[in-house]
Write an enzyme that holds these catalytic residues in place. Structure first.
Site, mmCIF file in Angstrom:
data_model
loop_
_atom_site.group_PDB
_atom_site.id
_atom_site.type_symbol
_atom_site.label_atom_id
_atom_site.label_comp_id
_atom_site.label_asym_id
_atom_site.label_seq_id
_atom_site.Cartn_x
_atom_site.Cartn_y
_atom_site.Cartn_z
ATOM 1 N N ARG A 28 7.065 1.214 -6.926
ATOM 2 C CA ARG A 28 8.417 1.733 -6.650
ATOM 3 C C ARG A 28 9.099 2.217 -7.924
ATOM 4 O O ARG A 28 9.863 3.183 -7.895
ATOM 5 C CB ARG A 28 9.243 0.645 -5.943
ATOM 6 N N ASP A 316 -0.064 -11.113 1.956
ATOM 7 C CA ASP A 316 -1.202 -10.770 1.086
ATOM 8 C C ASP A 316 -1.943 -12.007 0.585
ATOM 9 O O ASP A 316 -3.037 -11.896 0.034
ATOM 10 C CB ASP A 316 -0.719 -9.952 -0.115
#
Ligand code: S3P
EC number: 2.5.1.19
Length: 429
Positions: A28, A316
């Site tokens: 990002r 994750d």
């Protein structure tokens, strides 16, 4: 293909690890710095293959990005100064880059084509393409635009109110980013909170976002202003060593400057629920994110249940949590995690196959796993399934196995943790 054979170790793990930068935040920082006006610096950037895909994509669109290891300088000139790339954009293994970039590219006045590696090419894109089409995007590709390669013919978008059908930060982010280029106010509603790095970093770039319950709204046509970003250590990378210390008797590890954003700390809650000896030191807020050092000591563990809103907070980490569960007394149940089937590989299937080959007792369910512990693991030949987290999980399993584990291909680890084996070797000395 890069095979690796790991021998069992019969001693405690000791030492301190500076965990590499957070992958989600690193991606990002490049995206937002590239569409902002001015010079953005990024400190402790994750210098990995996936994050380099994001850098190379913006370089291909004319942005000057300088890199010296984990220090990045982005010379942004605003989204309107991005230029149409001449060649197709390559996304490698990076689902985050592909999905977030679809949100950005859909509203830019340019034509782009996107392709990826064998794993990314099998991952569903309709979760992003569908809402973008509702906003007026023109996206074409295999299976009505569900799979890469995709072609995006960027155009003016209109805002939408969108109920996210999947618990996915990538989909939320893609719609919010498209909303940034659209007319009017775009709102997304989440079923369960997912990682919020897009929202907090957009705010750091001066964008106004409103949160009202589970609604997140963004006004279109806002400009981003450059800022300086610090990337915390990636708790998803730290997770491998947290589990290593939790399962190898008499171990003690300290993990430095780990990101403790509460949308990501499910792994710590699970370790604590299982009885792990874990504490945080030197907690502080840096660059808008909570960070701290995590100290973990070996302790006997008991089973737990992982479900509901906990799942997106550790999505994750489930492969390594499954390994953890094989070393805990009792039956650990993981449910509400069907999303694992569309990660870098089908992780429910891959975890079941791998841990079973190593002697664990694991049952595969439609949306999760049932793991009966505690089991003594043994060596075997296993696959990485083009998945970095499967390769790292199998590597950590070797620490508690009675004989060697051979992993067919460890090269995917470079997507998120290129120095993984350096750090592992350092703590087994
Ligand atoms: C990510 C979101 C998650 C996660 C991925 C990174 C992100 O994916 O699994 O590794 O940076 O937004 P989903 O949004 O598909 O759950």
């Amino acid at each position: 293909m890069k095979e690796r054979i790991l021998q069992p170790i019969n001693r405690p793990l000791q030492g301190t690890i500076e965990v590499p930068g957070d992958k989600s935040i690193s991606h990002r920082s490049i995206m937002f710095g590239s569409i902002a006006q001015g010079t953005t610096t990024v400190d402790h950037f994750l210098d990995s293959e996936d994050c380099m895909r994001t850098i190379n994509i913006f370089r291909a669109m004319g942005v000057t990005i300088e890199q010296q290891g984990s220090s990045i300088t982005i010379h942004g000139k605003g989204s309107q100064s991005l230029t149409e790339p001449v060649e197709p954009l390559y996304f490698g293994n990076s689902g985050t880059t592909a999905r977030l970039m679809l949100g950005i590219l859909a509203g830019l006045p340019m034509f782009t084509t996107l392709y990826g590696d064998i794993s990314l090419t099998k991952r569903p894109m309709n979760r992003v393409v569908d809402p973008l089409r509702l906003m007026g995007a023109s996206i074409a590709g295999r299976s009505q635009g569900n799979y890469l390669p995709l072609a995006v013919d960027g155009r003016r978008l209109k805002s939408i109110y969108y109920h996210l059908p999947v618990k996915s930060a990538q989909v939320k982010s893609a719609v919010l980013l498209a909303g940034l280029f659209a007319e009017g106010i775009t709102t997304v509603t989440e079923i369960s909170p997912t990682r919020n790095h897009t929202e907090s970093m957009l705010r750091a770039f001066g964008v106004e976002l409103n949160k009202n319950g589970s609604d997140i709204s963004i006004h279109g046509k806002q400009a981003l202003t450059a800022t300086d970003i610090y990337v915390p250590g990636d708790i998803s990378s730290a997770a491998f060593f947290l589990v290593a210390a939790a399962i190898v008797p008499d171990s003690q590890l300290k993990l430095l400057h780990v990101g403790l954003n509460e949308t990501r700390t499910g792994i710590m809650d699970v370790l604590l629920a299982m009885g792990a000896d874990l504490r945080i030191e030197e907690e502080q807020v840096k660059g808008g994110e909570r960070i701290g050092n995590i100290i973990i000591r070996y302790q006997e563990l008991t089973a737990t249940t992982i479900e509901g809103e906990m799942v997106p907070r550790l999505i994750d980490e489930i492969p390594i949590i499954a390994l953890l569960a094989t070393q805990a007394e009792g039956t650990t149940v993981i449910k509400d995690a069907a999303e694992l089937r569309v990660k870098e590989t089908d992780r429910i299937r891959a975890v079941t196959e791998t841990l079973t080959k190593l002697g664990a007792s694991v049952e595969e369910t439609e949306d999760g796993l049932i793991i009966h512990g505690k089991t003594q693991l043994h060596g075997n030949r296993v696959q990485s399934y083009h998945d970095h987290r499967m390769a790292m999980m199998a590597s950590i399993a070797s620490l508690v196995a009675t004989s060697e584990i051979a992993i067919d291909d460890i090269s995917p680890i470079a997507t998120s943790y290129p120095r993984f084996y350096d750090d592992l070797n350092q703590i087994v000395q």
